[in-house]
Enzyme design. Structure first.
Site, short mmCIF file in Angstrom:
data_model
loop_
_atom_site.label_atom_id
_atom_site.label_comp_id
_atom_site.label_asym_id
_atom_site.label_seq_id
_atom_site.Cartn_x
_atom_site.Cartn_y
_atom_site.Cartn_z
N ASP A 79 0.81 -1.23 0.00
CA ASP A 79 0.00 0.00 0.00
C ASP A 79 0.84 1.28 0.00
O ASP A 79 0.37 2.33 0.35
CB ASP A 79 -0.97 0.01 1.19
CG ASP A 79 -0.28 0.34 2.49
OD1 ASP A 79 0.87 -0.10 2.67
OD2 ASP A 79 -0.86 1.06 3.32
N GLU A 80 2.11 1.15 -0.37
CA GLU A 80 2.96 2.34 -0.44
C GLU A 80 3.82 2.30 -1.68
O GLU A 80 4.30 1.23 -2.07
CB GLU A 80 3.90 2.41 0.77
CG GLU A 80 3.21 2.84 2.04
CD GLU A 80 4.20 3.10 3.16
OE1 GLU A 80 5.31 3.60 2.87
OE2 GLU A 80 3.85 2.80 4.31
MG LIG Z 1 -0.60 2.77 4.64
#
Ligand SMILES: [Mg+2]
Length: 415
Positions: free
Chosen positions: A105-106
């Site tokens: 998620d990055e």
């Molecule tokens: Mg995050």
């Protein structure tokens, strides 16, 4: 010589697993809910409604339920998270191929080559985030495009991301995490040090809680305090890393984006044999040896993996792979060892010797577990594993990592 530096965008999804669950199931929206880890009995991700009730990660599920009895805990659906992740990064890759997925998620994006926008499209970009009015020219255009991306993600996937824009990876990373959720922080060129200076030291990636505590004892509270202390003051704490830490505290970072889909997203190793191998057990040992080389690297990067891929090449050059995924990400040898034999049996179906064996881990996640919080057999094993990692790092022979202590299976041929 003036070097043209393109700003970097760091994107970080907010409460990612919990947000995906809320996006996928409307009954979970607006209530305190969390994704609970099966393996360790800890909260892997908590919704903002749960966070406002004191739930954080990592916290044991038991403790979370005591604190917030109406907390809804759901098991993780990691395939769904990976699908959302692919969609988010797919939207990023529509803008530029220069995207580094640093975890599920990055990620980072380069703004090199982003198309110029017309003056009309600048409208409305000052609606949130600091410094909007001060944004000029190129940065203003980038801000606009990042807001478009953020709207697309929200409209399509019903989750929010926070973004940071700055001249390098370090500062963009810190910026993205500053105003969560749904934050946008842009650091103009030249303002890096002034931006970091007032922030608490814990905002600096790479300075963990234990180091934070040690330097707090001598009065270092902010990143600016590190700079004021200077190299002589920092050396007792950071040793050979002092200059590096000092540079970063000043907002200087030259780390390039790690591009190419494979790099940031997987850890792999393969070996071509000088003589073909036809012995099943020998190949099992080789594959386990590769797992032993890769998992310490994954742990060192504070990551976990969900998917193991075995690859073989027959001596007639036919290549084949087999892949298997854990229900949730893991980082211990014992989690993956039991798969090697059955996977290899599925894979190696022809009676032809092998020329090459490869192992790779993919679906990489950040580690959230603070093992000292949990006292069970799994943690003791983890402590043992960590001790072995440290010894191997100290005493590696001939520069080959992992050679000081080996798991017994390599010596005795069993697991
Ligand atoms: Mg995050």
């Amino acid at each position: 010589m003036h070097v043209l530096n393109h700003p970097i965008v760091h994107l970080d999804a907010d409460a990612f697993f919990a947000s995906v669950e809320q996006a996928a199931d409307r009954r979970l929206r607006g209530i305190p809910m969390a994704v609970g880890g099966l393996l360790r009995g800890i909260i892997a991700s908590a919704s903002y409604e749960a966070r406002s009730r004191g739930i954080y990660t990592p916290m044991s599920t038991q403790r979370a339920l005591k604190l917030c009895p109406d907390l809804t805990v759901v098991p993780g659906q990691y395939e769904l998270y990976e699908e959302f992740s692919d969609n988010i990064f797919g939207l990023c890759e529509n803008i530029t191929p220069m995207v580094e997925r640093s975890s599920i998620d990055e990620g980072y994006m380069s703004t090199a080559g982003w198309p110029e926008l017309g003056v009309d499209s600048w409208k409305g970009i000052d609606r949130r985030g600091p410094g909007g009015a001060a944004l000029r020219g190129r940065y203003r255009q980038i801000a606009h495009r990042v807001h478009q991306l953020d709207d697309e993600i929200l409209r399509w996937m019903k989750i929010t991301v926070s973004t940071g824009v700055a001249g390098n990876k370090l500062v963009s990373n810190v910026a993205s995490k500053l105003r969560k959720p749904h934050g946008f922080v842009m650091v103009p060129p030249g303002a890096e040090q002034a931006f970091l200076s007032p922030l608490p030291v814990r905002r600096m990636p790479g300075i963990g809680p234990s180091m934070g505590g040690r330097i707090a004892a001598i009065g270092v509270k902010t990143i600016g305090d590190l700079v004021r202390l200077g190299a002589d003051g920092l050396r007792p704490f950071f040793g050979s890393m002092t200059d590096h830490v000092l540079n970063r505290a000043r907002g200087v970072d030259h780390t390039p984006l790690s591009l190419g889909r494979g790099d940031a997203k997987s850890y792999g190793h393969q070996q071509t044999f000088q003589e073909d191998i036809g012995d099943f057990e020998q190949v099992v040992r080789i594959a386990k040896g590769m797992i032993d080389e890769l998992l310490p690297k994954i742990r060192k990067d504070k990551k976990q993996a969900r998917t193991l891929t075995l690859r073989i090449r027959y001596n007639d050059m036919v290549d084949t792979t087999h892949q298997r995924s854990m229900q949730e990400p893991a980082d211990l040898e014992d989690d993956f060892y039991p798969w090697v034999r059955p996977m290899l049996r599925k894979l190696w179906t022809r009676r032809v010797p092998l020329r090459l064996v490869g192992v790779s881990f993919s679906h990489i996640y950040d580690t959230q577990v603070q093992p000292e919080l949990f006292h069970n057999g799994r943690v003791r094993r983890r402590d043992l594993v960590r001790a072995v990692d440290e010894i191997n790092a100290k005493f590696n022979r001939g520069g080959k990592p992992g050679s000081a202590i080996k798991r017994a299976c390599h010596l005795f041929g069993k697991s």
